[in-house]
Design an enzyme around this catalytic site. Structure first.
Site, PDB file in Angstrom:
ATOM      1  CE1 TYR A 139      -3.321  -2.679  -0.062  1.00 53.58           C
ATOM      2  CE2 TYR A 139      -3.870  -2.191   2.213  1.00 53.58           C
ATOM      3  CZ  TYR A 139      -4.096  -2.899   1.056  1.00 53.58           C
ATOM      4  OH  TYR A 139      -5.109  -3.833   1.021  1.00 53.58           O
ATOM      5  CE  LYS A 181       1.253 -18.086  -1.600  1.00 59.45           C
ATOM      6  NZ  LYS A 181       0.459 -19.311  -1.380  1.00 59.45           N
ATOM      7  CG  ASP A 214      -2.283 -20.308   0.404  1.00 60.04           C
ATOM      8  OD1 ASP A 214      -1.559 -20.234   1.420  1.00 60.04           O
ATOM      9  OD2 ASP A 214      -1.909 -20.853  -0.650  1.00 60.04           O
ATOM     10  CG  ASP A 238      -7.336  -4.287   3.696  1.00 58.89           C
ATOM     11  OD1 ASP A 238      -8.407  -4.284   4.333  1.00 58.89           O
ATOM     12  OD2 ASP A 238      -7.135  -3.551   2.724  1.00 58.89           O
ATOM     13  CG  ASP A 242     -12.386  -6.296   5.571  1.00 56.87           C
ATOM     14  OD1 ASP A 242     -12.259  -5.759   6.694  1.00 56.87           O
ATOM     15  OD2 ASP A 242     -12.389  -5.653   4.520  1.00 56.87           O
TER      16      ASP A 242
END
Length: 343
Positions: A139, A181, A214, A238, A242
């Site tokens: 970001y 990851k 994942d 993020d 959610d």
């Protein structure tokens, strides 16, 4: 008297901020300084965050934000990619105030265990905290376009990872699960190496495990009660936070706190500006009330008041309060009255 900068923002933001100020008025005495941010600031000043608003936030005791964004400004960006975006105001606040750690507690209210899309036996006992790094990663990396190609660069330093890891370990009750990851990304390999080292050198008594993002996304919906603290970088945090919000029955139920080293914090619900219901009186203010509780606890050191607000929310739900996103018909005003009656 504590000074709170309030940032109503866009969409349902002004409605839930008004409810939050009413709640705070019943808790104690506060001084408020209301300022524009996001789309409201773009309309007024041509930028999502002015230097004056950032300075006012820096001079306050705590910052309470409602929501930013909406289709009006999305269209402006689609017409002109260089146009200011409301979300830049939020990113600017985090960066300008040094708020590198986002704390998102996920604890479904006992009264809402059947409101979640997951079965009760899956989520019962869930009480976890997502610790998300806020000021690094993709970001904040270099981005741009070159003809038919676009790029967004993700970068992390050892120092950035160390400080967010310490927040997670300090917050742990039973263990920390670090999400990355590392099988693909070099930034994730640095993340895993650094978290492992900080753990060994400073927090060896706190159990640590690692999950690929994942796999973490799957485990979060299959066994959420097994998590304590989830530590992760900006983009993954993020998305996962959610996802975790739906364990509570609605994105409208999840509060958050953004904190740094200086003591000042930014507190906000994680739901969006919901422009489709703005002005209709249907907005669920409970995530905003939860954010008020986090502000009282982490921003102002008022633990008893924070616990009282959280208890009032739980009791109102136990008595049958249900806004539309929870399958009921209660309005913003109804929800506010129900919580105040239990405060």
């Amino acid at each position: 008297m504590p000074l709170i900068v309030t940032l109503p923002g866009d969409g349902i933001g002004p409605e839930i901020m008004a409810a939050a100020r009413e709640l705070l008025g019943k808790v104690d005495s506060f001084e408020f300084d209301e300022r524009p941010v996001g789309g409201a600031s773009i309309d007024a000043h041509g930028t999502a965050l002015t230097d004056e608003v950032l300075a006012a936030c820096g001079d306050s005791d705590a910052v309470l934000l409602a929501a930013v964004g909406g289709p009006k400004w999305d269209k402006a960006v689609s017409d002109d990619p260089s146009a200011p975006r409301p979300e830049q105001g939020l990113l600017g606040l985090r960066k300008g105030l040094g708020l590198f750690a986002n704390l998102r507690p996920v604890r479904p209210s006992p009264a809402l265990l059947d409101a979640s899309p997951l079965k009760r036996d899956r989520i019962e006992g869930t009480d976890l905290l997502v610790v998300r790094e806020l000021t690094g990663g993709i970001y904040f990396g270099d981005s741009g376009r070159d003809g038919d190609t676009a790029h967004d660069d993700c970068a992390y330093s050892v120092a950035e990872i160390e400080r967010i890891a310490r927040v997670a370990f300090d917050s742990a009750r039973t263990r920390v699960t670090s999400v990355d990851k590392a099988n693909v990304l070099e930034t994730s390999r640095l993340w895993r190496e650094t978290v492992t080292r900080v753990h060994a050198e400073e927090f060896a008594d706190v159990p640590l495990d690692h999950l690929l993002v994942d796999n973490a996304a799957m485990q979060l919906v299959s066994r959420p009660a097994d998590f304590d603290v989830i530590l992760t970088e900006n983009l993954f945090g993020d998305i996962l936070s959610d996802e975790a919000a739906m364990l509570t029955g609605s994105l409208g139920m999840l509060p958050s706190a953004s904190v740094g080293d200086g003591g000042l914090g930014l507190f906000e619900p994680v739901h969006g500006s919901a422009p489709d219901i703005a002005g209709t009186g249907q907005a669920n203010p409970l995530a905003m009330f939860g954010s008020v509780a986090l502000m009282l606890r982490h921003g102002l050191g008022m633990e008893d008041a924070a616990a009282a607000v959280e208890s009032a929310i739980d009791r109102a739900l136990e008595e049958g309060l249900r806004t539309r996103d929870l399958g009921g018909e209660a309005t913003t005003e109804d929800a506010t009255r129900a919580v105040l009656a239990n405060l």
